[in-house]
Structure formats: structure tokens, C-alpha cells
Scaffold this motif. Structure first.
Motif, short mmCIF file in Angstrom:
data_model
loop_
_atom_site.label_atom_id
_atom_site.label_comp_id
_atom_site.label_asym_id
_atom_site.label_seq_id
_atom_site.Cartn_x
_atom_site.Cartn_y
_atom_site.Cartn_z
N ARG A 45 0.82 -1.22 0.00
CA ARG A 45 0.00 0.00 0.00
C ARG A 45 0.85 1.27 0.00
O ARG A 45 0.44 2.30 -0.54
N ASN A 46 2.03 1.21 0.61
CA ASN A 46 2.92 2.39 0.60
C ASN A 46 3.40 2.71 -0.81
O ASN A 46 3.49 3.87 -1.19
N SER A 64 0.53 4.36 -2.70
CA SER A 64 0.39 5.77 -2.33
C SER A 64 1.50 6.62 -2.94
O SER A 64 1.24 7.71 -3.45
N CYS A 94 -6.16 2.63 -7.56
CA CYS A 94 -5.14 1.74 -7.00
C CYS A 94 -5.76 0.44 -6.48
O CYS A 94 -6.85 0.46 -5.91
N SER A 123 1.05 6.87 -6.85
CA SER A 123 -0.10 7.72 -7.15
C SER A 123 0.24 9.19 -6.92
O SER A 123 -0.03 10.04 -7.77
#
Length: 146
Positions: A23-24, A27, A43, A30
Motif C-alpha cells: 500500500r505504501n 500511495s 489503485c 499515485s
């Protein structure tokens, strides 16, 4: 028309999908992309969820970035399935493993390879090499949909 197509039609902005089980990284990618491109990004941390969304509306997406190594489905498998649904879709493969070279990624149907970790400029360079930008105006161009 699906919600994805409605939004894309309303905004006129290209829709990109980023798939990574971290998830990092999602982020970070994006945020970096939004800093230099006027695109809508969706995402996914699950390749299965990404495939299900893409399957429901393959023409709703213009470009995809996928990680190579993810639980349950590799980025190579995902890229192959996405291109079966929409043969002209450009897919950029991202990896931190060094398992593939850029030439090998292109041989497998990807528009390029993004090595992780990457500096913000490295992401922009990979997208430039994939043919997504039209000069310094930061306009997205050359997205393949036959």
C-alpha cells in the motif's frame, strides 16, 4: 456504460490503474504521478480485485502499472490476462527483484520496466519511455486502444 466510463467521459482525463500488494508503494506512485500528470488513478493492492474491475469495463482504463511479485498472481500473469481482455492496453511492469531486464519485460508484452526503488524522476522517465507523454506540456498521449 459503467461508472468508470461515465467518470472518464465526464472528466476527459485518462484513467490509470496501479496494482501493487504494498500500500505504501501504491500511495507513493499515485502521489508522484498526480504531481506531473492530469490523470485519474485507481489503485489496487490485490491483482484479483484489479482484474475483476478491469474485466467489468476493459475500455475504461488507458494505462496500467503492475508489480511483478504479488500473492496469488504475478504481474506477468495479470498483464497477460489484461491484454487478452483489451489487446492494445499498455502495461508497465514494476519490480524490485531484478528478475527481469527491460528487454525481457518488453518481450513478454509490457511497454517497459520500472525498477524499484525508484526516485520520482525515475517513474517519470519510465512513463516517458513507454510513450505516454507529449513533451513538456505534460499531456498524456499515445495511449493504445485499437
Amino acid at each position: 456504460m459503467t461508472n468508470l466510463n461515465v467518470e472518464a467521459a465526464q472528466t476527459g482525463r485518462p484513467r490509470w490503474m496501479i496494482v501493487d500488494d504494498d500500500r505504501n508503494i501504491l500511495s507513493l506512485m499515485s502521489a508522484v504521478i498526480i504531481g506531473f500528470a492530469d490523470v485519474h488513478i485507481q489503485c489496487f493492492y490485490s491483482p484479483h480485485a484489479a482484474l475483476a474491475t478491469f474485466s467489468a469495463a476493459p475500455k475504461a482504463f488507458d494505462f496500467i502499472i503492475t508489480d511483478l511479485e504479488m500473492p496469488g498472481m504475478s504481474g506477468i500473469e495479470l498483464g497477460n490476462l489484461l491484454r487478452q481482455l483489451c489487446p492494445g492496453i499498455k502495461v508497465l511492469l514494476a519490480t524490485g527483484s531484478g528478475m527481469l531486464t527491460e528487454a525481457e519485460a518488453v518481450q513478454r508484452g509490457f511497454c517497459g520496466l520500472l525498477a524499484k526503488p525508484f526516485p520520482p524522476g525515475g517513474l517519470r522517465d519510465a512513463l516517458d519511455q513507454a510513450g505516454l507523454f507529449d513533451g513538456p506540456a505534460k499531456k498524456i498521449s499515445n495511449l493504445l486502444h485499437p
